[in-house]
Design a protein around this motif. Structure first.
Motif, mmCIF file in Angstrom:
data_model
loop_
_atom_site.group_PDB
_atom_site.id
_atom_site.type_symbol
_atom_site.label_atom_id
_atom_site.label_comp_id
_atom_site.label_asym_id
_atom_site.label_seq_id
_atom_site.Cartn_x
_atom_site.Cartn_y
_atom_site.Cartn_z
ATOM 1 N N TYR A 93 145.043 11.961 158.649
ATOM 2 C CA TYR A 93 143.622 11.734 158.905
ATOM 3 C C TYR A 93 143.362 11.316 160.351
ATOM 4 N N LEU A 94 144.445 11.110 161.124
ATOM 5 C CA LEU A 94 144.310 10.731 162.527
ATOM 6 C C LEU A 94 144.743 11.813 163.501
ATOM 7 N N GLU A 95 145.721 12.625 163.112
ATOM 8 C CA GLU A 95 146.262 13.662 163.996
ATOM 9 C C GLU A 95 146.284 14.999 163.266
ATOM 10 N N PHE A 96 145.800 16.056 163.952
ATOM 11 C CA PHE A 96 145.615 17.350 163.303
ATOM 12 C C PHE A 96 146.438 18.450 163.969
ATOM 13 N N ASP A 97 146.814 19.431 163.165
ATOM 14 C CA ASP A 97 147.501 20.619 163.653
ATOM 15 C C ASP A 97 146.461 21.727 163.804
ATOM 16 N N HIS A 98 145.942 21.891 165.023
ATOM 17 C CA HIS A 98 144.865 22.852 165.246
ATOM 18 C C HIS A 98 145.317 24.287 164.984
ATOM 19 N N GLU A 99 146.547 24.612 165.368
ATOM 20 C CA GLU A 99 147.047 25.971 165.148
ATOM 21 C C GLU A 99 147.112 26.293 163.660
ATOM 22 N N LYS A 100 147.530 25.315 162.873
ATOM 23 C CA LYS A 100 147.591 25.520 161.419
ATOM 24 C C LYS A 100 146.192 25.775 160.866
ATOM 25 N N ILE A 109 134.798 22.767 158.374
ATOM 26 C CA ILE A 109 135.692 21.615 158.476
ATOM 27 C C ILE A 109 134.834 20.364 158.332
ATOM 28 N N ILE A 110 135.230 19.468 157.444
ATOM 29 C CA ILE A 110 134.531 18.198 157.293
ATOM 30 C C ILE A 110 135.379 17.122 157.943
ATOM 31 N N ALA A 111 134.820 16.442 158.931
ATOM 32 C CA ALA A 111 135.593 15.498 159.737
ATOM 33 C C ALA A 111 134.680 14.382 160.225
ATOM 34 N N SER A 112 135.270 13.423 160.924
ATOM 35 C CA SER A 112 134.485 12.328 161.487
ATOM 36 C C SER A 112 133.741 12.811 162.726
ATOM 37 N N SER A 113 132.710 12.072 163.097
ATOM 38 C CA SER A 113 131.906 12.453 164.260
ATOM 39 C C SER A 113 132.717 12.395 165.553
ATOM 40 N N LYS A 114 133.762 11.568 165.586
ATOM 41 C CA LYS A 114 134.553 11.387 166.802
ATOM 42 C C LYS A 114 135.294 12.657 167.218
ATOM 43 N N GLU A 117 133.161 17.735 167.829
ATOM 44 C CA GLU A 117 132.978 18.680 168.935
ATOM 45 C C GLU A 117 134.305 19.280 169.383
ATOM 46 N N ASP A 118 135.330 18.472 169.426
ATOM 47 C CA ASP A 118 136.643 18.945 169.836
ATOM 48 C C ASP A 118 137.173 19.997 168.870
ATOM 49 N N LEU A 119 136.941 19.798 167.586
ATOM 50 C CA LEU A 119 137.432 20.737 166.581
ATOM 51 C C LEU A 119 136.740 22.090 166.708
ATOM 52 N N GLU A 120 135.454 22.097 166.975
ATOM 53 C CA GLU A 120 134.746 23.374 167.070
ATOM 54 C C GLU A 120 135.264 24.220 168.229
ATOM 55 N N VAL A 128 131.745 22.626 161.973
ATOM 56 C CA VAL A 128 132.232 21.283 161.663
ATOM 57 C C VAL A 128 131.060 20.393 161.289
ATOM 58 N N LEU A 129 131.181 19.739 160.135
ATOM 59 C CA LEU A 129 130.176 18.783 159.698
ATOM 60 C C LEU A 129 130.777 17.388 159.650
#
Length: 352
Positions: A93-100, A109-114, A117-120, A128-129
């Motif tokens: 829940y703190l570190e993500f594998d973007h390639e995966k 993708i449902i994630a925190s507001s923090k 933007e980076d995920l999109e 991302v919501l």
């Protein structure tokens, strides 16, 4: 030439600028819980969940087959949810594998507001919501947003009607309480002593729905507050609620959960907590009003059920006919689709 009002011209321009809606009502423009405006182009079919608290609502809406990526944190917390063991892991829940995540091709993708933007920018094609599902005052709106973009609005309304019956029961009985008779309650993480939540936090709302008064409810709006032992002694809470989170990064312990079969750990925890210098002289300890609830019933998506347990503990005479465990069991079997078992609250709620 006939005069056309400026307001009409502006309205026409706005209409012409809007994307054409298909027969299914898409695209849809919505505002998430971080006040971000997000346009969903088509019905959501593939979901990645990075927010630990959003899993149960997804299952309540029957969307587990659309769930294509989960966190290892959620797998450890929800091994009992159908199909969780087989879901691909995309990080913690703190570190993500973007390639995966890119390889899983999620629509949503449902994630925190923090991190939204980076995920999109790192997961093209995914919207991302930011939806947290921790605040009961926002829960209905958040559930309806997910339902709207996944075609599950009818089920959402059915669940919200079911949930509202518990909220109405709480309000009906707690409204009868004289304000001076409401218990002053202190809530902290079992794994994180002397840390609580301020005004409007999930802890504050859970306590208020149960008819209590959170002693930290006037400390501001922060979700996490560090409490001084001296202040706590001065407040002298009449009841103490410990929230147990097995996925905590600080001193994780398991006292209550789906696979628990013994109350030994919970009993020992409360016995040791009663000896803490800042707690031992409080009315809560003297009168044996110390309780444990699993995290999702305080800071999570079913905290209204946590309020049912707390109300029964605090005011057994006002809630003679309330059986919190029966409602909890119905939640698991009717809405999550899994057998009810385990120990979720300690001590057991008084018999009806």
């Amino acid at each position: 030439m006939k005069y056309i009002r400026p307001a009409l011209v502006l309205a026409l321009c706005m209409i012409l600028a809007l994307p054409a809606l298909g027969e299914d009502g898409f695209p849809k423009t919505i505002v998430d819980s971080a006040d971000r405006t997000v346009t969903i182009e088509k019905p959501v079919e593939r979901i990645v969940l990075l927010n630990t608290y959003s899993y149960e609502p997804i299952y309540v809406l029957g969307l587990e087959d659309k769930l294509v990526g989960v966190t290892s944190s959620a797998k450890s917390l929800y091994p009992w949810l159908s199909g969780m063991k087989e879901k691909p892991v995309v990080g913690t829940y703190l570190e993500f594998d973007h390639e995966k995540m890119v390889g899983l091709k999620p629509d949503l993708i449902i994630a925190s507001s923090k991190v939204a933007e980076d995920l999109e920018s790192k997961v093209p094609g995914a919207r991302v919501l930011s939806l947290r599902f921790v605040n009961q005052s926002l829960f209905e709106r958040e559930l309806k947003l997910i339902a709207e973009i996944t075609g599950s609005s009818d089920l959402a309304e059915e669940y919200l009607d079911w949930r509202q019956r518990s909220l109405d029961l709480l309000k009906k009985n707690t409204d009868r309480l004289d304000p001076k008779d409401k218990f002053r309650v202190y809530c902290e993480w079992a794994e994180w002593p002397l840390h609580s939540g301020g005004k409007g936090s999930p802890k504050d709302i859970t306590i208020r729905l149960a008819g209590g008064r959170s002693i930290t409810g006037d400390l501001g709006s922060d979700i996490q507050y560090e409490i001084s032992p001296e202040w706590l002694v001065m407040q002298n809470p009449q009841a103490i609620l410990f929230e147990n989170s097995q996925d905590a990064y600080y001193n994780p312990i398991t006292l209550v959960q789906y696979n628990m079969t013994s109350t030994e750990r919970a009993e020992r925890f409360l016995s040791e907590a009663a000896k803490r210098k800042e707690l031992e002289g409080t009315d809560a300890v003297k009168n044996g009003r110390m309780f444990i609830l699993e995290e999702m019933m305080v800071d999570g998506s079913r905290s209204h059920i946590g309020s049912l347990y707390l109300a029964k503990w605090l005011y057994p005479d006002q809630f003679k006919d309330l059986d919190p465990e029966a409602i909890h069991k119905e939640y698991f079997e009717r809405w999550l689709g899994v057998p009810y078992k385990g120990i979720w609250a300690y001590p057991p709620a008084p018999a009806s």
